[in-house]
Design an enzyme around this catalytic site. Structure first.
Site, PDB file in Angstrom:
ATOM      1  CG  ASP A 152     -63.255  66.755  43.867  1.00  0.00           C
ATOM      2  OD1 ASP A 152     -62.652  65.677  43.985  1.00  0.00           O
ATOM      3  OD2 ASP A 152     -64.348  66.863  43.253  1.00  0.00           O
ATOM      4  CE1 TYR A 174     -68.548  67.424  39.217  1.00  0.00           C
ATOM      5  CE2 TYR A 174     -66.841  68.546  40.440  1.00  0.00           C
ATOM      6  CZ  TYR A 174     -67.722  67.492  40.314  1.00  0.00           C
ATOM      7  OH  TYR A 174     -67.769  66.533  41.293  1.00  0.00           O
ATOM      8  CE  LYS A 212     -64.687  64.005  41.277  1.00  0.00           C
ATOM      9  NZ  LYS A 212     -64.991  65.443  41.287  1.00  0.00           N
ATOM     10  CG  HIS A 233     -67.632  61.805  37.458  1.00  0.00           C
ATOM     11  ND1 HIS A 233     -67.525  63.089  36.987  1.00  0.00           N
ATOM     12  CD2 HIS A 233     -68.322  61.911  38.627  1.00  0.00           C
ATOM     13  CE1 HIS A 233     -68.118  63.926  37.828  1.00  0.00           C
ATOM     14  NE2 HIS A 233     -68.612  63.225  38.828  1.00  0.00           N
ATOM     15  CB  ILE A 279     -64.434  67.690  48.575  1.00  0.00           C
ATOM     16  CG1 ILE A 279     -65.261  66.432  48.203  1.00  0.00           C
ATOM     17  CG2 ILE A 279     -62.942  67.383  48.483  1.00  0.00           C
ATOM     18  CD1 ILE A 279     -65.193  66.086  46.716  1.00  0.00           C
ATOM     19  CE  LYS A 316     -71.452  75.123  45.029  1.00  0.00           C
ATOM     20  NZ  LYS A 316     -72.749  75.810  45.184  1.00  0.00           N
ATOM     21  CB  SER A 317     -69.336  77.154  50.012  1.00  0.00           C
ATOM     22  OG  SER A 317     -70.049  78.371  50.108  1.00  0.00           O
ATOM     23  NE  ARG A 338     -73.607  79.686  53.342  1.00  0.00           N
ATOM     24  CZ  ARG A 338     -74.704  79.470  52.636  1.00  0.00           C
ATOM     25  NH1 ARG A 338     -74.631  78.904  51.437  1.00  0.00           N
ATOM     26  NH2 ARG A 338     -75.875  79.827  53.109  1.00  0.00           N
ATOM     27  CG  ASN A 340     -67.842  75.004  54.914  1.00  0.00           C
ATOM     28  OD1 ASN A 340     -68.565  75.293  55.869  1.00  0.00           O
ATOM     29  ND2 ASN A 340     -68.286  74.967  53.670  1.00  0.00           N
TER      30      ASN A 340
HETATM   31  P1  A2P Z   1     -73.316  77.797  48.623  1.00  0.00           P
HETATM   32  O1  A2P Z   1     -72.406  77.339  47.514  1.00  0.00           O
HETATM   33  O2  A2P Z   1     -74.390  78.739  48.159  1.00  0.00           O
HETATM   34  O3  A2P Z   1     -72.577  78.288  49.837  1.00  0.00           O
HETATM   35  P2  A2P Z   1     -72.240  69.720  49.632  1.00  0.00           P
HETATM   36  O4  A2P Z   1     -70.835  70.141  49.827  1.00  0.00           O
HETATM   37  O5  A2P Z   1     -72.739  68.721  50.614  1.00  0.00           O
HETATM   38  O6  A2P Z   1     -72.563  69.349  48.221  1.00  0.00           O
HETATM   39  O7  A2P Z   1     -73.163  70.980  49.976  1.00  0.00           O
HETATM   40  C1  A2P Z   1     -73.061  72.143  49.319  1.00  0.00           C
HETATM   41  C2  A2P Z   1     -74.256  73.032  49.660  1.00  0.00           C
HETATM   42  O8  A2P Z   1     -74.176  73.535  50.992  1.00  0.00           O
HETATM   43  C3  A2P Z   1     -74.249  74.181  48.743  1.00  0.00           C
HETATM   44  O9  A2P Z   1     -75.582  74.469  48.421  1.00  0.00           O
HETATM   45  C4  A2P Z   1     -73.633  75.317  49.553  1.00  0.00           C
HETATM   46  O10 A2P Z   1     -74.186  76.533  49.141  1.00  0.00           O
HETATM   47  C5  A2P Z   1     -74.064  74.965  50.961  1.00  0.00           C
HETATM   48  N1  A2P Z   1     -73.062  75.319  51.994  1.00  0.00           N
HETATM   49  C6  A2P Z   1     -71.722  75.140  51.963  1.00  0.00           C
HETATM   50  N2  A2P Z   1     -71.146  75.521  53.117  1.00  0.00           N
HETATM   51  C7  A2P Z   1     -72.143  75.947  53.913  1.00  0.00           C
HETATM   52  C8  A2P Z   1     -72.200  76.476  55.239  1.00  0.00           C
HETATM   53  N3  A2P Z   1     -71.090  76.624  55.965  1.00  0.00           N
HETATM   54  N4  A2P Z   1     -73.412  76.823  55.733  1.00  0.00           N
HETATM   55  C9  A2P Z   1     -74.544  76.666  55.007  1.00  0.00           C
HETATM   56  N5  A2P Z   1     -74.562  76.168  53.756  1.00  0.00           N
HETATM   57  C10 A2P Z   1     -73.377  75.823  53.210  1.00  0.00           C
END
Ligand code: A2P
Length: 300
Positions: A46, A51, A76, A109, A231, A233-234, A239, A243
């Site tokens: 996504d 972005y 988007k 968006h 969706i 994000k990491s 992670r 996820n």
């Molecule tokens: P990072 O990219 O440094 O891993 P959302 O998806 O709700 O927007 O949240 C994204 C945030 O959560 C990002 O700051 C991401 O950081 C962090 N994040 C993603 N997966 C994990 C995880 N499994 N454990 C802890 N933090 C996570």
């Protein structure tokens, strides 16, 4: 991990879990994140014009170990490109940056009611859909009043409404509205967003401990059990891999009830009713890079 598919309202199958790439830098960072995701089993990616990483996403797709057809790519339309002609032009520019001849899902968006252009924008979206260059079309951040208005003239009902949704913002009314109209809800900031403290919540920690999972996995699983598309994000490979490991355990009714009590109706992003940025995409991207605007909370 194999991610189950959701059949959206035009019969297209969409993976129920994908990688969000908001705030993932164009170039190596986004290429690595997308590749790590694909290697872990993700097929939905996504992105968005705003972005500023569509080129990197495109590069990752070209060099991925799976074919383009196996992937589900969402992008988007940014606010300043709303309007019939400008939406058509912006869509072509997104395809060009992605290096694709179609996307799987194209989304408006934000409704930006102050600009009041989403009706004519949707006409362009319907044309793009008819041309086959978007396999499905939808919206983001639309409240019932925006959807009501759109549906008065729409010939195609949006397939998806991507909204801010997490345990502290459960959007019951909007979710029921979308369910009644056959619009699938997709959660953004599903684990509470960057800089949030949802993952420190003691109730979630207790549930995580019970299932021997991370708090992020518990929250992602909660979205899945609500039937939503999610969706997270990491940018970290470990992670990203963690996820997606949410299809081999189940939250029980007590866990679900405990999470449902965490709702405080607290947004981390803007309110769609008042969010008014019609600033050009490049300007918003530049301001974000220079930290002139706090995009995590401001724009998503
Ligand atoms: P990072 O990219 O440094 O891993 P959302 O998806 O709700 O927007 O949240 C994204 C945030 O959560 C990002 O700051 C991401 O950081 C962090 N994040 C993603 N997966 C994990 C995880 N499994 N454990 C802890 N933090 C996570």
């Amino acid at each position: 991990m194999k991610v189950p598919s959701i059949t959206i309202n035009n019969g297209v199958k969409m993976p129920q879990l994908g990688l969000g790439v908001w705030q993932t830098k164009d170039g190596n960072q986004v290429v690595h994140a997308v590749h790590a995701a694909i290697e872990s089993g993700y097929r939905l990616i996504d992105t968005a014009a705003m972005y500023d990483n569509e080129r990197g996403v495109g590069k990752a797709i070209k060099t991925a170990p799976v074919s383009r057809e196996e992937l589900f790519i969402t992008t988007k339309l940014w606010n300043s490109d709303q309007g019939y002609g400008s939406a058509l032009k912006a869509f072509n520019a997104s395809l060009e940056r992605l290096g694709l001849d179609y996307v799987d899902l194209y989304l408006i968006h934000w409704p930006v009611p102050a600009m009041d252009k989403y009706i004519e924008t949707w006409k362009a979206f319907e044309e793009i859909y008819a041309s086959g260059r978007a396999k499905a079309i939808g919206v983001c951040n639309f409240n019932p009043e925006h959807l009501d208005r759109l549906l008065q003239t729409a010939t195609i009902i949006p397939a998806v409404n991507q909204i801010e949704h997490h345990p502290r913002l459960q959007q019951h009314e909007l979710r029921s509205y979308c369910a009644a109209k056959g619009i699938h809800v997709e959660s953004w900031s599903p684990i509470g967003g960057t800089g949030g403290n949802l993952l420190d919540d003691p109730t979630l920690a207790m549930i995580a401990n019970k299932h021997k999972r991370s708090v992020a996995q518990i929250v992602i699983r909660w979205h899945i059990q609500l039937g939503l598309i999610v969706i997270p994000k990491s940018t970290h490979a470990e992670r990203i891999a963690q996820n997606i490991k949410v299809f081999d355990f189940e939250l029980d009714t007590d866990d679900m009830a405990k999470i449902s009590r965490l709702n405080t109706n607290t947004r981390r992003g803007p309110d769609p009713a008042t969010m008014s940025s019609g600033a050009p995409t490049r300007l918003v991207q530049l301001a974000s890079r220079l930290n002139l605007v706090k995009l995590p909370r401001d724009k998503h």
